[in-house]
Design a protein around this motif. Structure first.
Motif, mmCIF file in Angstrom:
data_model
loop_
_atom_site.group_PDB
_atom_site.id
_atom_site.type_symbol
_atom_site.label_atom_id
_atom_site.label_comp_id
_atom_site.label_asym_id
_atom_site.label_seq_id
_atom_site.Cartn_x
_atom_site.Cartn_y
_atom_site.Cartn_z
ATOM 1 N N LYS A 142 -39.419 -6.538 12.907
ATOM 2 C CA LYS A 142 -39.043 -7.917 13.205
ATOM 3 C C LYS A 142 -39.773 -8.938 12.345
ATOM 4 O O LYS A 142 -39.203 -9.914 11.897
ATOM 5 C CB LYS A 142 -39.278 -8.194 14.683
ATOM 6 N N LYS A 143 -41.078 -8.723 12.166
ATOM 7 C CA LYS A 143 -41.846 -9.619 11.295
ATOM 8 C C LYS A 143 -43.104 -8.921 10.825
ATOM 9 O O LYS A 143 -43.646 -8.059 11.498
ATOM 10 C CB LYS A 143 -42.158 -10.938 11.982
ATOM 11 N N ILE A 184 -35.505 1.752 5.796
ATOM 12 C CA ILE A 184 -35.176 1.767 7.234
ATOM 13 C C ILE A 184 -36.184 0.908 7.997
ATOM 14 O O ILE A 184 -35.812 0.073 8.823
ATOM 15 C CB ILE A 184 -35.154 3.216 7.781
ATOM 16 N N ALA A 185 -37.458 1.106 7.713
ATOM 17 C CA ALA A 185 -38.509 0.354 8.407
ATOM 18 C C ALA A 185 -38.371 -1.142 8.147
ATOM 19 O O ALA A 185 -38.466 -1.948 9.080
ATOM 20 C CB ALA A 185 -39.884 0.852 7.977
ATOM 21 N N LYS A 186 -38.128 -1.525 6.904
ATOM 22 C CA LYS A 186 -38.008 -2.951 6.573
ATOM 23 C C LYS A 186 -36.819 -3.596 7.270
ATOM 24 O O LYS A 186 -36.861 -4.779 7.605
ATOM 25 C CB LYS A 186 -37.913 -3.136 5.054
ATOM 26 N N ASN A 187 -35.753 -2.831 7.497
ATOM 27 C CA ASN A 187 -34.573 -3.370 8.186
ATOM 28 C C ASN A 187 -34.785 -3.504 9.690
ATOM 29 O O ASN A 187 -34.052 -4.241 10.343
ATOM 30 C CB ASN A 187 -33.343 -2.487 7.916
#
Length: 185
Positions: A86-87, A80-83
């Motif tokens: 933003k960068k 979830i966090a990786k999706n």
């Protein structure tokens, strides 16, 4: 946790409950507190709450809980966090700690500035005993005296330039930094 707090922010959110943490974040983001509440993105917590990932009480949050003491990173929370992120800012551990704790330290000084607390001693005692601020540093005001308020204020100003106005030091901190004044004699 590496800063000396009893638990890190992810563990704290899991212990409090993701639903509670998300509710508090939503409430504070609507409060009229100027730039201080900027920089937060509640999408990660919102998605975790939607999926029933409420922390220790459901056995999964940022961590997966096995028994009373065992825990490991929850791959679903990581996904979830990786999706959403933003960068990757590629921050070092020390900068991550300073970014997280500097906003708390600024709030402590702002409490003194706005006379919510009556003295730096009250702020230090409250922070150490109330929320587990690193006792070896003596509290946020003692820490500023040790590090040097000018240096700390400069670090926060650099963060404000790089990452946003939410890192802007409060006026009392800026005023004291001009002469490197200390909170404790």
């Amino acid at each position: 946790k590496g800063f000396g707090l009893p638990v890190g922010p992810l563990t704290l959110a899991d212990e409090v409950g993701m639903d509670v943490a998300h509710h508090v974040e939503a409430f504070l983001s609507k409060a009229d507190m100027g730039n201080r509440m900027l920089g937060s993105d509640s999408k990660i917590m919102a998605q975790m709450v939607e999926k029933g990932m409420l922390g220790r009480k459901t056995g999964k949050g940022f961590y997966l809980y096995e028994g009373k003491k065992g825990k490991k990173i929850n791959p679903e929370a990581l996904s979830i966090a990786k999706n959403i992120v933003k960068k990757d800012l590629k921050l070092e551990g020390k900068e991550i700690q300073n970014r997280a704790i500097s906003r708390f330290v600024n709030e402590a000084v702002l409490c003194l500035q706005e006379e919510i607390i009556s003295s730096p001693i009250d702020g230090d005692i409250g922070a150490v005993f109330g929320m587990g601020f690193s006792p070896f540093l003596g509290g946020p005001f003692r820490m500023l005296d040790i590090v040097g308020i000018g240096q700390y204020c400069g670090m926060m100003s650099t963060f404000a330039e790089k990452y946003g106005k939410q890192f802007e030091p409060c006026q009392l901190m800026k005023d004291m930094a001009k002469t490197n004044k200390k909170f404790h004699s």
